[in-house]
Design a protein around this motif. Structure first.
Motif, short mmCIF file in Angstrom:
data_model
loop_
_atom_site.label_atom_id
_atom_site.label_comp_id
_atom_site.label_asym_id
_atom_site.label_seq_id
_atom_site.Cartn_x
_atom_site.Cartn_y
_atom_site.Cartn_z
N TYR A 10 0.82 -1.21 0.00
CA TYR A 10 0.00 0.00 0.00
C TYR A 10 0.86 1.26 0.00
N TYR A 11 0.37 2.26 -0.72
CA TYR A 11 1.06 3.55 -0.72
C TYR A 11 1.00 4.14 0.67
N VAL A 12 2.10 4.73 1.07
CA VAL A 12 2.11 5.33 2.40
C VAL A 12 1.72 6.82 2.34
N GLY A 19 -10.75 -0.36 2.74
CA GLY A 19 -10.37 -1.03 1.50
C GLY A 19 -9.08 -1.83 1.68
N HIS A 20 -8.07 -1.20 2.30
CA HIS A 20 -6.81 -1.93 2.55
C HIS A 20 -7.08 -3.11 3.48
N ALA A 21 -7.93 -2.84 4.49
CA ALA A 21 -8.21 -3.90 5.47
C ALA A 21 -8.87 -5.09 4.78
N VAL A 224 7.61 4.23 -10.24
CA VAL A 224 7.26 3.54 -8.99
C VAL A 224 6.66 2.14 -9.23
N TRP A 225 5.92 1.95 -10.31
CA TRP A 225 5.34 0.62 -10.53
C TRP A 225 6.39 -0.42 -10.89
N PHE A 226 7.43 -0.01 -11.62
CA PHE A 226 8.49 -0.98 -11.97
C PHE A 226 9.20 -1.44 -10.69
N ASP A 227 9.30 -0.52 -9.75
CA ASP A 227 9.90 -0.81 -8.45
C ASP A 227 8.94 -1.67 -7.61
N ALA A 228 7.67 -1.22 -7.52
CA ALA A 228 6.73 -1.84 -6.57
C ALA A 228 6.40 -3.29 -6.90
N LEU A 229 6.14 -3.58 -8.17
CA LEU A 229 5.71 -4.93 -8.53
C LEU A 229 6.77 -5.98 -8.17
N ILE A 230 8.01 -5.53 -8.22
CA ILE A 230 9.10 -6.48 -7.96
C ILE A 230 9.11 -6.94 -6.49
N ASN A 231 8.36 -6.26 -5.63
CA ASN A 231 8.32 -6.67 -4.21
C ASN A 231 7.91 -8.13 -4.05
N TYR A 232 7.07 -8.59 -4.99
CA TYR A 232 6.57 -9.96 -4.85
C TYR A 232 7.71 -10.98 -4.96
N LEU A 233 8.78 -10.56 -5.66
CA LEU A 233 9.96 -11.44 -5.78
C LEU A 233 10.97 -11.16 -4.68
N LYS A 257 -9.76 -3.78 -8.32
CA LYS A 257 -9.81 -3.51 -9.76
C LYS A 257 -9.04 -2.25 -10.16
N ASP A 258 -8.73 -1.36 -9.20
CA ASP A 258 -7.99 -0.13 -9.54
C ASP A 258 -6.61 -0.42 -10.10
N ILE A 259 -6.02 -1.54 -9.69
CA ILE A 259 -4.66 -1.80 -10.13
C ILE A 259 -4.59 -3.10 -10.95
N PRO A 262 -1.66 -2.68 -14.02
CA PRO A 262 -0.27 -2.96 -13.67
C PRO A 262 -0.03 -4.44 -13.36
N HIS A 263 -1.01 -5.09 -12.72
CA HIS A 263 -0.80 -6.49 -12.35
C HIS A 263 -1.04 -7.46 -13.49
N ALA A 264 -1.97 -7.13 -14.38
CA ALA A 264 -2.31 -8.09 -15.43
C ALA A 264 -1.52 -7.84 -16.70
N HIS A 285 -10.76 -7.99 -6.82
CA HIS A 285 -12.04 -7.69 -6.17
C HIS A 285 -12.51 -6.27 -6.47
N GLY A 286 -13.75 -5.99 -6.06
CA GLY A 286 -14.35 -4.68 -6.33
C GLY A 286 -14.05 -3.69 -5.22
N TYR A 287 -14.78 -2.59 -5.23
CA TYR A 287 -14.55 -1.52 -4.25
C TYR A 287 -15.54 -1.58 -3.10
N TRP A 288 -15.06 -1.20 -1.95
CA TRP A 288 -15.96 -0.89 -0.83
C TRP A 288 -16.35 0.56 -0.94
N ASN A 289 -17.64 0.80 -0.98
CA ASN A 289 -18.15 2.16 -0.86
C ASN A 289 -18.73 2.30 0.55
O1 ME8 Z 1 -2.24 0.99 -5.58
N1 ME8 Z 1 -12.23 -0.94 -1.84
O2 ME8 Z 1 -1.56 1.22 -3.40
P1 ME8 Z 1 -2.89 1.77 -2.71
C1 ME8 Z 1 -11.52 -2.07 -1.87
N2 ME8 Z 1 0.94 0.98 -4.09
N3 ME8 Z 1 -10.18 -2.12 -1.82
C2 ME8 Z 1 -9.52 -0.97 -1.76
C3 ME8 Z 1 -10.20 0.27 -1.73
C4 ME8 Z 1 -11.64 0.24 -1.77
N4 ME8 Z 1 -12.37 1.33 -1.73
N5 ME8 Z 1 -9.28 1.23 -1.67
C5 ME8 Z 1 -8.06 0.62 -1.64
C6 ME8 Z 1 -1.37 0.97 -4.71
N6 ME8 Z 1 -8.20 -0.70 -1.68
C7 ME8 Z 1 0.01 0.53 -5.06
C8 ME8 Z 1 0.04 -0.98 -5.17
S1 ME8 Z 1 1.28 -3.31 -5.60
C9 ME8 Z 1 2.66 -3.81 -6.32
C10 ME8 Z 1 1.36 -1.57 -5.58
C11 ME8 Z 1 -7.12 -1.70 -1.63
O3 ME8 Z 1 -2.48 2.19 -1.34
C12 ME8 Z 1 -7.13 -2.60 -2.83
O4 ME8 Z 1 -6.39 -3.75 -2.56
O5 ME8 Z 1 -3.56 2.75 -3.58
C13 ME8 Z 1 -6.40 -1.76 -3.85
O6 ME8 Z 1 -5.96 -2.50 -4.96
C14 ME8 Z 1 -5.27 -1.25 -3.00
O7 ME8 Z 1 -5.88 -1.02 -1.71
C15 ME8 Z 1 -4.65 0.02 -3.52
O8 ME8 Z 1 -3.76 0.47 -2.54
#
Ligand code: ME8
Length: 646
Positions: A10-12, A19-21, A224-233, A257-259, A262-264, A285-289
């Protein structure tokens, strides 16, 4: 068998929210489920700490990025234990070994000719941290950030993503499970039906310094995405680590679905260029509203997980998000929805089943688990239902259909509550010739609870732990064999003793709407206020709690002699008793049998026309054209007779 499951890092630039939870609870639940199946599991999450967004957020707080990222990353790390999320690895993209590996990979991809230098003029969205194509814009705006991107002309390095387009299409076509649910797979294939542009993977230091410097040009940092995706490795110690060899071949990523792109698209093409096998699955997965509105800081409805736990409890939160969201689709969070699930599914269905069963074993067998005698037909049917739930649950959990897995468990809980009603343990207890049958019924209910507790462990580790403890089981010893076919029934040793457990799920009072104050859990509203003493005509809460309101099932009806208004009803609460009610003008005896009504069960008995009434049935009194009409009270769904109303 082995499992490697990851969340996005997650972005800091913001604190953890619902959503993160959700994503992290999903990954944690899946990892616990796989462990339950006896697999060797690794679960990784972490934080993404480079790039424009982070610099902007640090500037807003007037602190150097290094300090800023430490603080927010710690917040993520500290939030997960509050939700009983237990990752095996928490990675940060500012970790030195991650940085070193990203540089090695960039050099490798550069050396094999997949990175080139070029001048580019494009539309850059700061929120997305990437150039957008004309096609992606909606009325000139970035579709995600609703602002027009800026035209930027600069020299940069590009990754030859287009070289791998066909290979990626082939892979997705040949591996239907590579991206799921299917709608996202289709979305990616549709995107890939147009020519793919190469990916700009650098940012000039004149514009951004907070990033990983390119190994072949120190005037640039990595996108940042070229850097971030590599975390999985890098989290596995790639390329040498044993964990890489063990876990990479089974990697499964969970993202919203927002990302997806980059992942696919970026990530698999990067892996192809690096000569690394592709990950196994991408779960989207979808979004929590919130209250049907997008969660956003400006609206002030961002839901904080720590406060949710404080407000509703850990188990309820985990259960709620997994039960409420159909994985892949959007879902809406509201206080009413979570309180509703807590009261109906947890307190009522499961909580009651547990407490009634434990109480009956206490009452009829002194708290000792009885040995089952012969299984009669209805016991056998119930036992089979328990057995049938397990494969449905297992398949749904494996496929990320958590809501369906939980539905299967709750179907069984409903069946168990009905099994109590039809087998009438309280009647069996009165008949000495039915001792064996009572043992079988009680044992079957306890076994059902054991299995329910075990399958709920991944979802609600704390509550499930309390359930198994109450059944006198050692949490660990019993778990792994659960999901082995044929090994499901008979885990409880007759003769062992149940342990006292307090109420599993307390009922929650209704809360206000979730649009809360900024910075608080949306909808975090104080518990129901004490009634001020001066309010005349109001009763204190404890006066209300003295009423024993219960759901009663009408099993027989007789007219009361010499009365036109009264009927004598035999009801189960769950033991049988007679209640006299003045409803003869409104209901025929035959239409009352089998109905569930709400009764006051602790009224002092009273004689009405010679019949002793042990309680009172609650009715609605409606005035129609000056005449009164009585309508019986009831509950909105069938529940076990005797269920408490509160
Ligand atoms: O995209 N509903 O980080 P991010 C559901 N750093 N899930 C949600 C959400 C919502 N409303 N909001 C956020 C990034 N999420 C990059 C990722 S990975 C190599 C780099 C969750 O902090 C969901 O998992 O913006 C979403 O894909 C992620 O937080 C985005 O987190």
């Amino acid at each position: 068998m082995t499992t490697y499951i990851t969340t996005p890092i997650y972005y800091v630039n913001a604190q953890p929210h619902l959503g993160h939870a959700y994503t992290t609870i999903v990954a944690d639940t899946y990892s616990r489920f796989k462990r339950l199946c006896g697999e060797n599991v690794r679960f990784q999450t972490g934080t993404d700490e480079h790039g424009d967004k982070i610099v902007e957020a640090a500037e807003r707080e007037d602190v150097p990025p290094e300090k800023y990222v430490d603080r927010i990353s710690r917040m993520f790390r500290d939030t997960w234990p509050l939700l009983e999320i237990a990752p095996d690895n928490f990675i940060r993209t500012t970790d030195p070994d991650h940085i070193a590996t990203v540089r090695d990979i960039l050099q490798k991809v550069h050396d094999n000719g997949d990175i080139y230098f070029d001048e580019y003029t494009g539309l850059y969205c700061r929120g997305c941290e990437r150039f957008l194509t004309d096609k992606e814009l909606v009325e000139g705006n970035c579709p995600d950030h609703q602002v027009p991107p800026k035209e930027i002309a600069e020299q940069n390095y590009f990754f030859r993503m287009s070289n791998y387009q066909q290979q990626l299409i082939d892979h997705i076509r040949e591996n239907p499970d590579f991206i799921t649910p299917e709608r996202y797979r289709n979305e990616v294939l549709s995107f890939l039906s147009e020519p793919l542009e190469d990916l700009c993977i650098s940012r000039p230091k004149s514009r951004l310094k907070w990033g990983i410097e390119l190994p072949f040009d120190d005037k640039f940092v990595t996108y940042v995405w070229f850097d971030a995706l590599i975390n999985y490795l890098t989290g596995l110690g790639y390329p040498e680590g044993q964990d890489y060899a063990t876990f990479w071949p089974v990697a499964e990523h969970v993202v919203a679905k927002d990302i997806l792109k980059p992942h696919a698209i970026y990530w698999p093409t990067m892996l192809m260029s690096m000569g690394v096998p592709l990950y196994k699955k991408l779960h989207v997965h979808g979004y929590w509203n919130v209250d049907d509105t997008k969660m956003s800081k400006s609206i002030g409805n961002v839901v904080r997980p720590g406060l949710l736990v404080e407000e509703y409890g850990l188990d309820t939160l985990r259960y709620f998000v997994l039960r409420e969201m159909s994985f892949g689709l959007d879902s809406s969070f509201s206080s009413d929805a979570i309180v509703g699930r807590q009261n109906a599914d947890l307190a009522n269905d499961l909580g009651n089943l547990y407490s009634r069963t434990m109480a009956m074993v206490q009452k009829y067998r002194g708290g000792k688990i009885p040995a089952p005698a012969d299984y009669e037909k209805q016991d056998e049917v119930f036992r089979q239902a328990v057995g049938l739930m397990i494969p449905v649950y297992r398949e749904a959990m494996s496929d990320f259909r958590f809501h369906q897995a939980l539905q299967a468990v709750w179907d069984l809980v409903g069946m168990a509550n009905k099994f109590i009603v039809v087998s009438e343990p309280w009647t069996l207890a009165k008949d000495p010739t039915k001792e064996g049958r009572l043992d079988t019924v009680l044992y079957s209910l306890l076994e059902c609870l054991r299995i329910v507790a075990l399958v709920l462990q991944p979802v609600m580790p704390t509550a499930a732990g309390r359930m198994t403890a109450g059944l006198g089981l050692d949490k660990k010893s019993d778990v792994t064999r659960l999901l082995e076919p044929g090994a499901n029934w008979g885990g409880l040793a007759p003769g062992s003793v149940l342990q006292p457990v307090e109420s599993l799920f307390p009922r929650l009072e209704g809360r206000k709407k979730t649009k809360g104050r900024k910075g608080k859990v949306a909808g975090k509203v104080k518990k129901a206020k004490e009634v001020p003493e001066s309010d005349e005509g109001l009763i204190p809460f404890d006066a209300f709690t003295k009423l024993d309101l219960r759901v009663a099932e009408i099993v027989a009806v007789k007219p009361v002699k010499k009365s036109e208004k009264l009927l004598a009803l035999t009801v189960k609460v769950p033991e049988e008793r007679t209640i006299v009610a003045g409803i003869a003008e409104y209901y025929q005896p035959a239409e009352l049998i089998g109905r569930q009504v709400i009764v006051v069960a602790n009224l002092k008995p009273a004689k009405l026309m010679g019949v002793t009434s042990q309680g009172m049935i609650l009715v609605a009194r409606e005035q129609v054209d000056g005449k009164e009409r009585l309508v019986l009270s009831t509950v909105s769904d069938a529940v076990a007779a005797g269920s408490k109303i509160s």
